[in-house]
Design an enzyme around this catalytic site. Structure first.
Site, PDB file in Angstrom:
ATOM      1  N   GLU A 209       8.549  -4.042  11.300  1.00 37.70           N
ATOM      2  CA  GLU A 209       9.055  -2.764  10.784  1.00 37.70           C
ATOM      3  C   GLU A 209       9.523  -1.826  11.890  1.00 37.70           C
ATOM      4  O   GLU A 209       8.809  -1.586  12.858  1.00 37.70           O
ATOM      5  CB  GLU A 209       7.974  -2.063   9.950  1.00 37.70           C
ATOM      6  CG  GLU A 209       8.417  -0.730   9.369  1.00 37.70           C
ATOM      7  CD  GLU A 209       7.454  -0.157   8.341  1.00 37.70           C
ATOM      8  OE1 GLU A 209       7.717   0.944   7.834  1.00 37.70           O
ATOM      9  OE2 GLU A 209       6.436  -0.809   8.035  1.00 37.70           O
TER      10      GLU A 209
ATOM     11  N   LYS B 150      -1.392  -9.453   2.780  1.00 40.24           N
ATOM     12  CA  LYS B 150      -0.708  -8.986   3.993  1.00 40.24           C
ATOM     13  C   LYS B 150      -1.606  -7.982   4.695  1.00 40.24           C
ATOM     14  O   LYS B 150      -2.280  -7.184   4.040  1.00 40.24           O
ATOM     15  CB  LYS B 150       0.644  -8.340   3.657  1.00 40.24           C
ATOM     16  CG  LYS B 150       1.410  -7.877   4.917  1.00 40.24           C
ATOM     17  CD  LYS B 150       2.839  -7.460   4.596  1.00 40.24           C
ATOM     18  CE  LYS B 150       2.937  -6.080   3.987  1.00 40.24           C
ATOM     19  NZ  LYS B 150       2.508  -4.997   4.918  1.00 40.24           N
TER      20      LYS B 150
ATOM     21  N   ASP C 151       0.828  -1.201   0.000  1.00 36.38           N
ATOM     22  CA  ASP C 151       0.000   0.000   0.000  1.00 36.38           C
ATOM     23  C   ASP C 151       0.867   1.256   0.000  1.00 36.38           C
ATOM     24  O   ASP C 151       0.357   2.380  -0.083  1.00 36.38           O
ATOM     25  CB  ASP C 151      -0.996  -0.005   1.162  1.00 36.38           C
ATOM     26  CG  ASP C 151      -0.340  -0.102   2.531  1.00 36.38           C
ATOM     27  OD1 ASP C 151       0.908  -0.139   2.610  1.00 36.38           O
ATOM     28  OD2 ASP C 151      -1.081  -0.167   3.534  1.00 36.38           O
ATOM     29  N   SER C 152       2.195   1.069   0.028  1.00 35.85           N
ATOM     30  CA  SER C 152       3.125   2.179  -0.199  1.00 35.85           C
ATOM     31  C   SER C 152       2.957   2.746  -1.598  1.00 35.85           C
ATOM     32  O   SER C 152       3.489   3.820  -1.898  1.00 35.85           O
ATOM     33  CB  SER C 152       4.570   1.711   0.010  1.00 35.85           C
ATOM     34  OG  SER C 152       4.815   0.480  -0.651  1.00 35.85           O
TER      35      SER C 152
ATOM     36  N   ASP D  87      -1.026  -6.140  -0.284  1.00 29.94           N
ATOM     37  CA  ASP D  87      -1.501  -5.529   0.961  1.00 29.94           C
ATOM     38  C   ASP D  87      -3.012  -5.335   0.941  1.00 29.94           C
ATOM     39  O   ASP D  87      -3.575  -4.852  -0.055  1.00 29.94           O
ATOM     40  CB  ASP D  87      -0.860  -4.148   1.154  1.00 29.94           C
ATOM     41  CG  ASP D  87       0.404  -4.197   1.993  1.00 29.94           C
ATOM     42  OD1 ASP D  87       0.572  -5.159   2.757  1.00 29.94           O
ATOM     43  OD2 ASP D  87       1.207  -3.253   1.888  1.00 29.94           O
TER      44      ASP D  87
ATOM     45  N   GLU E  44      -1.924  -5.514   8.606  1.00 27.07           N
ATOM     46  CA  GLU E  44      -1.199  -4.960   9.744  1.00 27.07           C
ATOM     47  C   GLU E  44      -1.946  -5.196  11.052  1.00 27.07           C
ATOM     48  O   GLU E  44      -3.176  -5.115  11.099  1.00 27.07           O
ATOM     49  CB  GLU E  44      -1.010  -3.446   9.556  1.00 27.07           C
ATOM     50  CG  GLU E  44      -0.177  -3.077   8.340  1.00 27.07           C
ATOM     51  CD  GLU E  44      -0.004  -1.588   8.146  1.00 27.07           C
ATOM     52  OE1 GLU E  44       0.633  -1.194   7.155  1.00 27.07           O
ATOM     53  OE2 GLU E  44      -0.514  -0.808   8.987  1.00 27.07           O
TER      54      GLU E  44
END
Length: 273
Positions: free
Chosen positions: A191, A122, A53-54, A92, A124
């Site tokens: 991270e 993925k 999602d970057s 993501d 978070e």
């Protein structure tokens, strides 16, 4: 053909990443968001490609990862997967597509898997998203977790500083890592946490721990491709090693093109019909 040569060409799977950890082979992982760059890094031999999602930052120019939508992530994931022959492709789940509603989480994950053909998703968080994790895994969709600095919660944290430096947060990170492993996640990204803490997590878990800004004692490393290639010069954290200066190379190439066009040097006699 030797086993090593076979390993270099056969498709990377979630199971293979666990085997790599078991034999002490480090895992290489980079982001990609489009067909052309994904093809290049896949052919170079990268183990895992993260459609991160970057993309919200490096592709769309947003300040955070929060604005990117599920439809946009599917677009990027589909573009990347078409190019990849060997690497494991992870997409993501974007902000708002899985938090607080496990049915919506499952729906989002199913859309990604069906519409991109990616290998896994993925997301978070730890205990807070465990219900969503369990529901997605029950559908047979592999999950890579993400702990430590979780950019989708940046407004909660208030900054991008190193996480889990305090004992309570470090303890929670370790507990969350075990919860994700016990739930059935095949790997976890950690991270921007202290190297010793990340190493402790990696040593306690059977699944691979992949670090970004988490030191050398983990099972693999991930970087944002635009950062490590020097395309994004406005981001220079301590953990980033730049392997090229593509920004400078591209700038020079464009300036040479402009000069040749304006001087009528391009196209020449051999470059026209």
């Amino acid at each position: 053909m030797s086993t090593g040569t076979t390993d270099n060409i056969r498709k990377v799977t979630t199971r293979r990443l666990i085997e790599m950890k078991q034999r002490g082979e480090k895992i290489s992982m980079l982001t990609a968001y489009d067909y052309t760059m994904a093809a290049i890094i896949d052919q170079a031999g990268i183990d895992v490609i993260l459609v991160g999602d970057s993309a919200s930052n490096v592709m769309a120019g947003n300040v955070t990862t929060l604005p990117i939508t599920l439809d946009q992530m599917i677009y990027h994931g589909k573009s990347v997967f078409k190019a990849v022959k060997r690497a494991l492709v992870v997409v993501d789940l974007p902000f708002g597509s899985y938090q607080g509603n496990s049915k919506e989480a499952l729906s989002s994950a199913i859309r990604i898997m069906k519409e991109t053909d990616a290998d896994c998703v993925k997301l978070e968080g730890g205990r807070e998203v465990l219900e969503s994790v369990n529901r997605i895994l029950c559908a047979g969709i592999p999950i890579m977790g993400h702990l430590g600095l979780i950019p989708q919660s940046i407004n909660k944290f208030g900054s991008y500083t190193v996480r889990a430096q305090e004992e309570n947060e470090a303890k929670k990170l370790i507990e969350d890592a075990h919860l994700l492993e016990e739930a059935g996640c095949f790997s976890i990204v950690v991270e921007k946490v202290p190297a010793k803490l990340a190493g402790q997590v990696a040593s306690e878990l059977k699944i691979p721990v992949i670090g970004i800004g988490a030191g050398r004692y983990v099972d693999g490393q991930v970087l944002v491709m635009h950062d490590m290639l020097g395309l994004n010069k406005g981001f220079s954290p301590r953990f980033l090693r730049r392997y090229a200066d593509l920004s400078g190379i591209i700038t020079g190439a464009v300036q040479n093109y402009i000069h040749d066009v304006k001087s009528s040097d391009f196209p020449n006699e051999q470059e026209q019909y």
